[in-house]
Design an enzyme around this catalytic site. Structure first.
Site, PDB file in Angstrom:
ATOM      1  N   ILE A  13      -0.082   9.417   8.610  1.00 33.18           N
ATOM      2  CA  ILE A  13      -0.815   8.538   9.518  1.00 33.18           C
ATOM      3  C   ILE A  13      -0.531   7.082   9.175  1.00 33.18           C
ATOM      4  O   ILE A  13      -0.060   6.758   8.082  1.00 33.18           O
ATOM      5  CB  ILE A  13      -2.332   8.809   9.452  1.00 33.18           C
ATOM      6  CG1 ILE A  13      -2.860   8.585   8.024  1.00 33.18           C
ATOM      7  CG2 ILE A  13      -2.646  10.214   9.950  1.00 33.18           C
ATOM      8  CD1 ILE A  13      -4.364   8.675   7.887  1.00 33.18           C
ATOM      9  N   ASP A  25       0.845  -1.190   0.000  1.00 32.19           N
ATOM     10  CA  ASP A  25       0.000   0.000   0.000  1.00 32.19           C
ATOM     11  C   ASP A  25       0.880   1.239   0.000  1.00 32.19           C
ATOM     12  O   ASP A  25       1.348   1.688   1.039  1.00 32.19           O
ATOM     13  CB  ASP A  25      -0.929   0.002   1.214  1.00 32.19           C
ATOM     14  CG  ASP A  25      -1.969   1.118   1.152  1.00 32.19           C
ATOM     15  OD1 ASP A  25      -1.756   2.097   0.407  1.00 32.19           O
ATOM     16  OD2 ASP A  25      -2.996   1.005   1.838  1.00 32.19           O
ATOM     17  N   GLY A  74      -4.876   2.230   7.856  1.00 33.66           N
ATOM     18  CA  GLY A  74      -5.946   1.595   8.623  1.00 33.66           C
ATOM     19  C   GLY A  74      -5.773   0.095   8.720  1.00 33.66           C
ATOM     20  O   GLY A  74      -6.030  -0.510   9.765  1.00 33.66           O
ATOM     21  N   HIS A  99       0.749   8.149   3.781  1.00 37.42           N
ATOM     22  CA  HIS A  99       1.349   7.474   4.925  1.00 37.42           C
ATOM     23  C   HIS A  99       2.862   7.692   5.042  1.00 37.42           C
ATOM     24  O   HIS A  99       3.492   7.129   5.937  1.00 37.42           O
ATOM     25  CB  HIS A  99       1.052   5.979   4.842  1.00 37.42           C
ATOM     26  CG  HIS A  99      -0.416   5.683   4.764  1.00 37.42           C
ATOM     27  ND1 HIS A  99      -1.288   5.937   5.790  1.00 37.42           N
ATOM     28  CD2 HIS A  99      -1.169   5.184   3.747  1.00 37.42           C
ATOM     29  CE1 HIS A  99      -2.513   5.590   5.426  1.00 37.42           C
ATOM     30  NE2 HIS A  99      -2.467   5.138   4.200  1.00 37.42           N
TER      31      HIS A  99
END
Length: 280
Positions: free
Chosen positions: A202, A182, A205, A187
């Protein structure tokens, strides 16, 4: 260009073929914070069940111009994994991804897509089904039915959790996790994170999902990945790398548990409506 629901629903499955190695399995485990030797040492290696989310993963599919989706407003809302056959640490995996359903919540509320991925060995073994609920916030009003979205599992409101497990995340956890496939720059790139409304990059998820999976493994099945059969969550808020994730677990019956995960530092829920099935 408006979203074309017929094109999405009638598109052929996106097929991804992977020859997965022990090194890939170890890298995934490190990305979700594992230090247990069973998950990071090739001499005794086992695959984490949440690794299903990266196997046969087709990447960010929403930029397909034929679909007409406003990909800048796509949000990953919920995730479910149902495991039929435990994963080997290395092997041949085939993922076939399709848009199974679309729900129209209205022009001002967007649409919901149910995205299903079937993971096999390309022959007789059916490893898992991975189902994501995706919010297409810019694509409502296409004339479809609003019904059919999954009903999230409720955590008990009348009692404290039976078990609580706190696990740290490393400050570079997002940098490691992205190497499992990903590569969303949200990120890792501070400028893109700020443009998205965050102070800094961040954590993915699905990396938070993996940390919660480790908590469930430890608390429910003595770290035996072959005993985890299902794990569902709703993504509520993001985690910042370096925060501690506390997973609160309610035993609901034989082989069933509800759970939620929180940021310890901010005391906010980051994963909600969690549900797990496991072999006892």
């Amino acid at each position: 260009m408006a979203m074309n629901p017929e094109t999405l629903l009638n598109a052929p499955p996106i097929r991804v073929v992977q020859d997965w190695s022990d090194k890939d399995t170890i890298l995934y485990a490190l990305g979700v914070g594992s230090e247990e030797l069973d998950f990071v040492y090739e001499a005794r290696l086992k695959a984490l069940p949440t690794m299903a989310v990266v196997l046969g993963y087709p990447g960010f599919i929403w930029r397909n111009p034929q679909w007409g989706v406003d990909w800048t407003k796509v949000l990953h809302g919920e995730q479910s994994v149902v495991i039929h056959t435990p994963f080997p640490a290395s092997g041949h995996f085939v993922g076939e991804t399709r848009i199974a359903r679309l729900m129209d919540k209205g022009a001002d509320k967007g649409a919901i897509a149910i995205v299903e991925r079937r993971i096999t060995d390309g022959a007789s073994l059916h490893y898992a089904d991975v189902v994501a609920t995706i919010f297409l916030r810019g694509d409502g009003g296409f004339g479809g039915s609003p019904d059919g979205a999954p009903v999230p599992h409720q955590t008990p409101a009348d009692r404290a959790p039976d078990i609580s497990v706190s696990l740290p995340t490393a400050s570079n956890s997002a940098m490691i996790y992205r190497l499992s496939g990903d590569f969303n720059p949200l990120h890792i790139d501070p400028d893109i994170a700020r443009a998205g409304g965050f102070d800094r990059p961040i954590l993915h998820g699905l990396a938070t999902y993996g940390v919660a999976g480790r908590a469930l493994l430890s608390a429910l099945v003595d770290d035996d990945p072959a005993r985890i059969q299902r794990m569902d969550v709703r993504f509520s808020r993001p985690i910042e790398p370096g925060e501690t994730i506390r997973t609160e677990i309610w035993i609901e019956g034989e082989g069933r548990a509800a759970f939620q995960s929180k940021s310890v530092e901010r005391d906010v829920t980051v994963l909600s409506h969690g549900y797990c099935e496991f072999a006892v």
